[in-house]
Design a protein around this motif. Structure first.
Motif, PDB file in Angstrom:
ATOM      1  N   PHE A   3      54.461   1.541  52.866  1.00 23.17           N
ATOM      2  CA  PHE A   3      54.587   0.422  51.944  1.00 23.17           C
ATOM      3  C   PHE A   3      54.065  -0.861  52.582  1.00 23.17           C
ATOM      4  N   ASP A  43      58.134   1.309  56.737  1.00 22.68           N
ATOM      5  CA  ASP A  43      58.899   2.285  55.964  1.00 22.68           C
ATOM      6  C   ASP A  43      60.070   1.579  55.285  1.00 22.68           C
ATOM      7  N   LEU A  44      60.708   2.299  54.393  1.00 18.72           N
ATOM      8  CA  LEU A  44      61.837   1.698  53.687  1.00 18.72           C
ATOM      9  C   LEU A  44      63.101   1.775  54.542  1.00 18.72           C
ATOM     10  N   SER A  45      63.834   0.697  54.548  1.00 15.13           N
ATOM     11  CA  SER A  45      65.139   0.663  55.200  1.00 15.13           C
ATOM     12  C   SER A  45      66.183   1.244  54.246  1.00 15.13           C
ATOM     13  N   GLY A  48      66.295   0.098  50.776  1.00 11.30           N
ATOM     14  CA  GLY A  48      65.251   0.479  49.827  1.00 11.30           C
ATOM     15  C   GLY A  48      64.101  -0.508  49.807  1.00 11.30           C
ATOM     16  N   TRP A  49      63.952  -1.294  50.884  1.00 12.08           N
ATOM     17  CA  TRP A  49      62.842  -2.225  50.975  1.00 12.08           C
ATOM     18  C   TRP A  49      62.278  -2.249  52.389  1.00 12.08           C
ATOM     19  N   VAL A  50      61.054  -2.740  52.509  1.00  9.58           N
ATOM     20  CA  VAL A  50      60.438  -2.891  53.838  1.00  9.58           C
ATOM     21  C   VAL A  50      61.198  -3.962  54.610  1.00  9.58           C
TER      22      VAL A  50
END
Ligand SMILES: Nc1nc2c(c(=O)[nH]1)N=C([C@H](O)[C@H](O)COP(=O)(O)OP(=O)(O)OP(=O)(O)O)CN2
Ligand SMILES: [Zn+2]
Length: 127
Positions: A3, A43-45, A48-50
């Motif tokens: 992402f 990657d997503l944490s 649910g976001w970068v």
């Protein structure tokens, strides 16, 4: 790194380009509503976001203070403030406070912009 997220910021500033060819209009003092876009990849944490878009805004805030309504040629390191050199300067200023930074885009006008993706890989990386 699947992402990329980008946040845009705006600042108003004056500049001239002292190394443009003699007679070039940009050797004269003029101003722009600059748009800067900062892009972070990762990657997503678990959220649910970068990272939070607010993290980009926090990293940008000190630069806004240095640039907004300033004469860019008087800012240390911006004696020749082309879009290219401004983007590289922003990268240098912000990379330590913005993990995952992959691009800095600077637009002087609606139709002219520059993207800087950081220094080249010292190994060359062409094999
Ligand atoms: N590679 C670069 N070229 C130019 C830069 C630059 O930073 N990098 N900067 C300028 C000037 O700052 C100028 O203000 C912007 O250029 P330009 O696109 O010509 O802007 P205009 O809105 O005046 O465009 P027109 O179509 O001529 O009206 C110049 N070049
Ligand atoms: Zn200009």
């Amino acid at each position: 790194m699947s992402f990329e997220i980008t946040r845009a910021f705006r600042f108003e500033a004056a500049h001239l380009l002292p190394k443009a060819p003699h007679g070039h209009k940009c050797r004269r003092l003029h101003g722009h509503s600059f748009v800067v876009e900062l892009t972070v990849a990762g990657d997503l944490s678990s959220e649910g976001w970068v990272c939070d878009f607010a993290d980009l805004a926090s990293a940008w805030a000190p630069l806004h203070d240095q640039l907004d309504h300033h004469y860019l040629n008087e800012v240390a390191g911006l004696e020749n403030p082309t879009s290219e050199l401004l983007a590289a300067w922003i990268w240098t200023q912000i990379e330590s406070t913005l993990p995952g930074l992959v691009a800095v885009r600077v637009a002087e006008t609606c139709t002219a912009s520059c993207i800087y993706r950081g220094p080249r890989d010292p190994g060359g990386g062409s094999s």
